[in-house]
Design a protein around this motif. Structure first.
Motif, PDB file in Angstrom:
ATOM      1  N   ALA A 191     -10.348   4.339   2.277  1.00 52.33           N
ATOM      2  CA  ALA A 191     -11.219   3.201   2.972  1.00 52.33           C
ATOM      3  C   ALA A 191     -11.075   2.120   2.100  1.00 52.33           C
ATOM      4  N   ASP A 192     -11.391   2.328   1.145  1.00 55.53           N
ATOM      5  CA  ASP A 192     -11.461   0.956   0.102  1.00 55.53           C
ATOM      6  C   ASP A 192     -10.398   0.077   0.022  1.00 55.53           C
ATOM      7  N   ALA A 193      -9.205   0.565   0.291  1.00 54.21           N
ATOM      8  CA  ALA A 193      -7.964  -0.030   0.255  1.00 54.21           C
ATOM      9  C   ALA A 193      -7.773  -0.772   1.450  1.00 54.21           C
ATOM     10  N   GLY A 194      -8.697  -0.823   2.745  1.00 54.33           N
ATOM     11  CA  GLY A 194      -8.442  -1.089   3.877  1.00 54.33           C
ATOM     12  C   GLY A 194      -7.393  -0.212   4.894  1.00 54.33           C
ATOM     13  N   ASN A 195      -7.483   0.881   4.272  1.00 54.06           N
ATOM     14  CA  ASN A 195      -6.539   1.896   4.930  1.00 54.06           C
ATOM     15  C   ASN A 195      -7.467   2.796   5.718  1.00 54.06           C
ATOM     16  N   THR A 196      -7.614   2.864   6.892  1.00 49.03           N
ATOM     17  CA  THR A 196      -8.632   3.567   7.819  1.00 49.03           C
ATOM     18  C   THR A 196      -7.660   4.768   8.317  1.00 49.03           C
ATOM     19  N   GLU A 197      -6.582   5.107   8.068  1.00 51.34           N
ATOM     20  CA  GLU A 197      -5.903   6.219   8.471  1.00 51.34           C
ATOM     21  C   GLU A 197      -6.295   7.473   8.212  1.00 51.34           C
ATOM     22  N   ALA A 198      -7.092   8.239   8.656  1.00 55.01           N
ATOM     23  CA  ALA A 198      -7.757   9.481   8.185  1.00 55.01           C
ATOM     24  C   ALA A 198      -6.893  10.625   8.388  1.00 55.01           C
ATOM     25  N   PHE A 199      -6.833  11.643   7.379  1.00 57.09           N
ATOM     26  CA  PHE A 199      -5.945  12.569   7.443  1.00 57.09           C
ATOM     27  C   PHE A 199      -7.066  13.833   7.564  1.00 57.09           C
TER      28      PHE A 199
END
Lengths: 114, 116
Positions: A96-104
């Motif tokens: 999330a900190d990298a702006g990546n909200t793709e959850a695994f």
């Protein structure tokens, strides 16, 4: 080499007991989550931790207590289990900190309270 | 709170047919994600959309982020039996440092059955 792994996969227990579910991710992600999936397959977030710090607590009963010993682990402890706690619990992680909200997501823990 | 309405709830199709499902929201999202869940497994990410109007493909799957940021659709072309499962849309609105950061709001799911 599972990315998000949680144990146990199945958990059957009696009302009133205390139980824990463990989760580990080897993706190097900074944020971990617990989601609950009810009998109608609806997924709802319960908690999120970012770098071991609690970020989201979605009005979950106090009987549920997450613990993150380090950013690769997020465990869920449930006290005084009730029938209504029966569900599938999913652990997930994202960067999330990298702006990546793709959850695994992990494979889930099917909790049955009898 | 934010809610997503996903439709249809279920679909029964013949192998080879195309499939379309969509999600709508009363509020905007910054990210739309589409997941597939098979029995006994966790949701698996299919497509992620980050910009309004974005159209993205992944094999036979195509998804679009609506211009209004309040909707998204997923199309599956030439369905095959292994497409069977529950498809979920999910939206994200949080921002770095905010209390909803990373939180995904899920639709109710579309159960897809493919007859050979």
């Amino acid at each position: 080499d599972t990315a998000v792994s949680q144990t146990p996969k199945y958990l059957v227990t009696q009302m009133g007991n205390d139980k824990s579910i463990k989760c580990e991710q080897n993706l190097g992600h900074d944020t971990m989550y617990w989601y609950k999936q009810d009998s109608k397959k609806f997924l709802k977030i319960m908690f999120s931790y970012n770098n071991k710090e609690l970020i989201i607590n979605e009005t979950v009963p106090n009987r549920f207590s997450p613990k993150s010993p380090d950013k690769a682990h997020l465990n869920l402890h449930i006290n005084s289990l009730e029938l209504g706690d029966s569900a599938v619990y999913f652990c997930a992680s994202s960067q999330a900190d990298a702006g990546n909200t793709e959850a695994f997501f992990g494979q889930g823990t099917r909790l049955t309270v009898v | 709170g934010q809610q997503l309405n996903q439709s249809p709830q279920s679909m029964f199709i013949q192998e080879g047919e195309d499939v379309s499902m969509n999600c709508t929201s009363s509020s905007i999202f910054n990210t739309w994600l589409w997941y597939k869940q098979e029995p006994g497994e966790g949701p698996v990410l299919l497509i992620a959309l980050y910009k309004a109007g974005e159209l993205t493909s992944n094999g036979r799957l195509t998804a679009q982020f609506g211009i209004t940021r309040k909707d998204s659709f997923l199309n599956i072309s030439a369905s095959i039996p292994s497409d069977v499962g529950i498809y979920f849309c999910a939206g994200h609105y949080g921002y770095a440092g905010g209390t909803s950061y990373g939180k995904l709001t899920f639709g109710q799911g579309t159960i897809l059955t493919v007859h050979p």
